[in-house]
Design a protein around this motif. Sequence first.
Motif, PDB file in Angstrom:
ATOM      1  N   LEU A  93       0.856  -1.207   0.168  1.00 56.68           N
ATOM      2  CA  LEU A  93      -0.086  -0.120   0.659  1.00 56.68           C
ATOM      3  C   LEU A  93       0.850   1.514  -0.267  1.00 56.68           C
ATOM      4  O   LEU A  93       0.636   2.221  -0.617  1.00 56.68           O
ATOM      5  N   GLU A  94       2.581   1.373   1.040  1.00 59.21           N
ATOM      6  CA  GLU A  94       2.524   1.937   1.115  1.00 59.21           C
ATOM      7  C   GLU A  94       3.800   2.340  -0.507  1.00 59.21           C
ATOM      8  O   GLU A  94       4.910   3.493  -0.191  1.00 59.21           O
ATOM      9  N   GLY A  95       3.864   1.590  -0.623  1.00 61.03           N
ATOM     10  CA  GLY A  95       5.210   1.239  -1.791  1.00 61.03           C
ATOM     11  C   GLY A  95       6.755   1.516  -1.415  1.00 61.03           C
ATOM     12  O   GLY A  95       7.719   1.853  -1.913  1.00 61.03           O
ATOM     13  N   THR A  96       6.789   0.528  -0.359  1.00 58.03           N
ATOM     14  CA  THR A  96       8.052   0.610   0.919  1.00 58.03           C
ATOM     15  C   THR A  96       9.088  -0.783   0.873  1.00 58.03           C
ATOM     16  O   THR A  96       8.848  -1.274  -0.020  1.00 58.03           O
ATOM     17  N   ASP A  97       9.926  -0.465   1.152  1.00 58.46           N
ATOM     18  CA  ASP A  97      11.055  -1.330   0.664  1.00 58.46           C
ATOM     19  C   ASP A  97      10.929  -3.001   1.660  1.00 58.46           C
ATOM     20  O   ASP A  97      12.325  -3.759   1.853  1.00 58.46           O
ATOM     21  N   GLU A  98      10.330  -2.666   2.646  1.00 60.36           N
ATOM     22  CA  GLU A  98       9.990  -4.288   3.692  1.00 60.36           C
ATOM     23  C   GLU A  98       9.624  -5.269   2.857  1.00 60.36           C
ATOM     24  O   GLU A  98      10.818  -7.194   2.964  1.00 60.36           O
ATOM     25  N   TRP A  99       9.435  -5.949   1.430  1.00 65.95           N
ATOM     26  CA  TRP A  99       9.090  -7.099   0.479  1.00 65.95           C
ATOM     27  C   TRP A  99      10.700  -7.727   0.517  1.00 65.95           C
ATOM     28  O   TRP A  99      10.928  -8.517   0.298  1.00 65.95           O
ATOM     29  N   ARG A 100      11.405  -6.788   0.311  1.00 59.17           N
ATOM     30  CA  ARG A 100      12.594  -7.173  -0.505  1.00 59.17           C
ATOM     31  C   ARG A 100      13.438  -7.924   0.970  1.00 59.17           C
ATOM     32  O   ARG A 100      14.034  -8.866   0.888  1.00 59.17           O
ATOM     33  N   LEU A 101      13.352  -7.610   2.008  1.00 62.58           N
ATOM     34  CA  LEU A 101      13.950  -7.751   3.420  1.00 62.58           C
ATOM     35  C   LEU A 101      13.525  -8.530   3.873  1.00 62.58           C
ATOM     36  O   LEU A 101      13.698  -9.993   4.150  1.00 62.58           O
ATOM     37  N   GLN A 102      11.751  -9.012   3.637  1.00 67.29           N
ATOM     38  CA  GLN A 102      10.940 -10.081   3.997  1.00 67.29           C
ATOM     39  C   GLN A 102      12.390 -11.086   3.636  1.00 67.29           C
ATOM     40  O   GLN A 102      11.788 -12.354   4.446  1.00 67.29           O
ATOM     41  N   THR A 103      11.304 -11.027   1.736  1.00 62.97           N
ATOM     42  CA  THR A 103      12.573 -12.661   1.523  1.00 62.97           C
ATOM     43  C   THR A 103      13.415 -12.941   1.732  1.00 62.97           C
ATOM     44  O   THR A 103      13.820 -13.844   2.490  1.00 62.97           O
ATOM     45  N   ALA A 104      14.359 -11.903   1.682  1.00 62.43           N
ATOM     46  CA  ALA A 104      16.209 -12.589   2.103  1.00 62.43           C
ATOM     47  C   ALA A 104      15.695 -13.007   3.425  1.00 62.43           C
ATOM     48  O   ALA A 104      16.935 -13.590   3.408  1.00 62.43           O
ATOM     49  N   ALA A 105      14.701 -12.259   4.370  1.00 63.08           N
ATOM     50  CA  ALA A 105      15.278 -12.705   6.098  1.00 63.08           C
ATOM     51  C   ALA A 105      14.652 -13.955   5.920  1.00 63.08           C
ATOM     52  O   ALA A 105      15.241 -14.889   6.886  1.00 63.08           O
ATOM     53  N   ALA A 106      13.621 -14.282   5.159  1.00 60.42           N
ATOM     54  CA  ALA A 106      13.026 -15.548   5.312  1.00 60.42           C
ATOM     55  C   ALA A 106      13.965 -16.641   4.797  1.00 60.42           C
ATOM     56  O   ALA A 106      14.539 -18.104   5.732  1.00 60.42           O
ATOM     57  N   PRO A 140       1.562   4.782  -9.171  1.00 54.96           N
ATOM     58  CA  PRO A 140       2.354   4.785  -8.642  1.00 54.96           C
ATOM     59  C   PRO A 140       3.538   5.460  -7.393  1.00 54.96           C
ATOM     60  O   PRO A 140       3.665   7.161  -8.403  1.00 54.96           O
ATOM     61  N   SER A 141       3.814   6.284  -6.660  1.00 51.73           N
ATOM     62  CA  SER A 141       5.243   6.879  -5.941  1.00 51.73           C
ATOM     63  C   SER A 141       6.514   6.528  -6.416  1.00 51.73           C
ATOM     64  O   SER A 141       7.155   6.900  -5.606  1.00 51.73           O
ATOM     65  N   SER A 142       6.871   4.819  -6.721  1.00 52.61           N
ATOM     66  CA  SER A 142       8.114   4.165  -6.488  1.00 52.61           C
ATOM     67  C   SER A 142       7.915   3.015  -7.398  1.00 52.61           C
ATOM     68  O   SER A 142       6.714   2.373  -7.437  1.00 52.61           O
ATOM     69  N   TRP A 143       9.241   2.299  -7.310  1.00 54.36           N
ATOM     70  CA  TRP A 143       9.228   0.756  -8.017  1.00 54.36           C
ATOM     71  C   TRP A 143       8.249   0.189  -6.855  1.00 54.36           C
ATOM     72  O   TRP A 143       7.543  -1.060  -7.898  1.00 54.36           O
ATOM     73  N   ALA A 144       8.077  -0.120  -6.140  1.00 53.34           N
ATOM     74  CA  ALA A 144       8.053  -1.469  -5.831  1.00 53.34           C
ATOM     75  C   ALA A 144       6.225  -1.148  -5.761  1.00 53.34           C
ATOM     76  O   ALA A 144       5.248  -1.906  -5.854  1.00 53.34           O
ATOM     77  N   GLN A 145       5.633  -0.293  -5.615  1.00 52.60           N
ATOM     78  CA  GLN A 145       3.877   0.220  -5.962  1.00 52.60           C
ATOM     79  C   GLN A 145       4.074  -0.362  -7.800  1.00 52.60           C
ATOM     80  O   GLN A 145       2.436  -0.424  -7.543  1.00 52.60           O
ATOM     81  N   TYR A 163      -6.407  -7.774  -3.499  1.00 51.53           N
ATOM     82  CA  TYR A 163      -5.341  -8.123  -2.899  1.00 51.53           C
ATOM     83  C   TYR A 163      -3.969  -6.614  -2.530  1.00 51.53           C
ATOM     84  O   TYR A 163      -4.119  -5.644  -3.934  1.00 51.53           O
ATOM     85  N   PRO A 164      -3.726  -6.295  -1.587  1.00 54.48           N
ATOM     86  CA  PRO A 164      -3.472  -5.184  -1.385  1.00 54.48           C
ATOM     87  C   PRO A 164      -2.536  -4.392  -2.567  1.00 54.48           C
ATOM     88  O   PRO A 164      -1.664  -5.578  -3.044  1.00 54.48           O
ATOM     89  N   GLY A 165      -2.236  -3.425  -3.315  1.00 56.05           N
ATOM     90  CA  GLY A 165      -1.781  -2.477  -3.980  1.00 56.05           C
ATOM     91  C   GLY A 165      -1.532  -3.039  -5.886  1.00 56.05           C
ATOM     92  O   GLY A 165      -1.723  -2.986  -6.471  1.00 56.05           O
ATOM     93  N   ILE A 166      -2.848  -4.329  -5.997  1.00 56.29           N
ATOM     94  CA  ILE A 166      -3.397  -4.317  -7.787  1.00 56.29           C
ATOM     95  C   ILE A 166      -3.947  -3.569  -7.536  1.00 56.29           C
ATOM     96  O   ILE A 166      -3.390  -3.321  -9.237  1.00 56.29           O
ATOM     97  N   ASP A 167      -4.708  -3.108  -7.097  1.00 59.65           N
ATOM     98  CA  ASP A 167      -5.908  -2.142  -7.901  1.00 59.65           C
ATOM     99  C   ASP A 167      -5.595  -0.415  -7.238  1.00 59.65           C
ATOM    100  O   ASP A 167      -6.419  -0.615  -6.095  1.00 59.65           O
ATOM    101  N   ARG A 168      -4.554   0.178  -7.445  1.00 66.82           N
ATOM    102  CA  ARG A 168      -4.006   1.282  -7.027  1.00 66.82           C
ATOM    103  C   ARG A 168      -5.187   2.382  -7.026  1.00 66.82           C
ATOM    104  O   ARG A 168      -4.379   2.616  -8.314  1.00 66.82           O
ATOM    105  N   ALA A 169      -5.637   3.030  -6.988  1.00 66.00           N
ATOM    106  CA  ALA A 169      -6.546   4.221  -7.093  1.00 66.00           C
ATOM    107  C   ALA A 169      -5.166   5.454  -8.116  1.00 66.00           C
ATOM    108  O   ALA A 169      -5.201   6.017  -8.973  1.00 66.00           O
ATOM    109  N   HIS A 170      -4.505   5.534  -7.607  1.00 68.65           N
ATOM    110  CA  HIS A 170      -3.159   6.883  -7.954  1.00 68.65           C
ATOM    111  C   HIS A 170      -2.558   6.384  -8.601  1.00 68.65           C
ATOM    112  O   HIS A 170      -1.938   5.562  -8.619  1.00 68.65           O
TER     113      HIS A 170
END
Length: 470
Positions: free
Chosen positions: A207-220, A335-340, A326-333
């Motif tokens: 939803l916010e287009g931040t970078d946690e997604w990268r760390l979540q997988t690497a941390a896993a 995107p403000s980042s690559w992740a979004q 699913y969060p982020g798929i149907d985004r009204a505005h």
Amino acid sequence: MSAEPVAPPLAGAVSGDRAEQRATGGAAILAAHVARSARERLGEPVRRAAKAVLLHNLIVGLAAHGMPLPGLSESRALPWAERPVTAPDLAFATTLRMGARAQHDEHPRSVTHLGSAVTPAVLAVAPRDIDGERLLAAIAAGYQVGGALGVALLPHVRARGMRATGVVGPIASAAAVAAVMRLDAAAASDAIALAANRAAGYTEVWLEGTDEWRLQTAAAARDGLESALWAAGGARGATAAIEGRSGLLHALGVDAECGAAIVGALPGALGGEPVIAQMLLKAHPVCAINQAAVEVAIGLRRELSDADLSTVERVVVRLSDADAAYPGIDRAHPPSSWAQAMMDARQGVAIALADGRVDAAALHPGSAEAQRLRALVDVVGGRPASAAHGAAIEIELADGRRLERASDGVEVDRARSARMALELLPAAGLPTELAEQLPALVDGIDGAGGVARLVDALDGIAPWEALCRR
């Protein structure tokens, strides 16, 4: 050449009284499958599927060579991500790159990126002279554990706003490492129980287009590997870490009756269709949910002249209800980042229509034409769910024409992977020779010296050069 990862010798049975204890909990059931998989020969269908996903994940990981990653600027380098020394750090570093383009594989039924959680962890501890079949079998075991558990947990994970990869990934990683280290069932159960305590990660990132997604997988990948190493050294995990009254299922809001049903169904799920044969391999640098939509849009673009494109009045992208929500798929505005942008179905389809392809570097913010088209795109549900995130697109033109096309999913086979390697690796500054050789190297990984030939081909490419170097 980076320093060799530090890890204990590969173990045989970690024997003792605990190996004789009979346990019926979820961790023990998963561990029994891991121990059995480490002993059995690999069936040919699983062998082929394991090679296919390994090739794909290596290609998209290598294609991220030189790609800037958040937090890794020269002035603020993170040593464990850029110059890994230990095996867990190496798993973290390679997973960061395997997922950097958002093209790592996904198990659609559990919405889990199993390959980037499992494969780097296994390659970080496996020795250079390991038998390739043993390596593939361990990877397949991690996929099976992650997929079987992930399917059962997905509704509860989503209800809590958590990300399936962050929850299931550490357990899949621990299972795969336990298999390649040939831990006995008791130690493998400990590894899985310890990894269950690493379950984490929320979908607010989309939803916010931040970078946690990268760390979540690497941390896993890292956390699962660490859990297996701890277990190999004798650390114990709670026998009811998954289904106990204060275990993982309870934390996900699962009641006791449902929890018992989940655990009771695990043996059947583990013995069912190989998860590694169910994987969605991504052809485009966007979310798995958007793969078919982008592919359909590229096909439709071939039917449109440049003049036609300028007269597009409306584009309707139809997904399943679950995918559209699913969060982020149907985004009204916009995107403000690559992740979004990677998650945004409107953005991916608009760029595919504007450019006839979707390139990672062009995904955000997109050309002026892509931005114009994005404003004309609507995302709706209502399409029947498919095993690979199917999509349908309707395009309405000013002259009344309507173009329609649909796909149940995108297929990436060995031939397409080979074409991707030839396109993506040289573009990342890597030798064309490596791109040409990689498919054959993976095909031959289970032959004599196959693993050594593969890792030798990665020499000089950090952090990949440190894999299988023990």
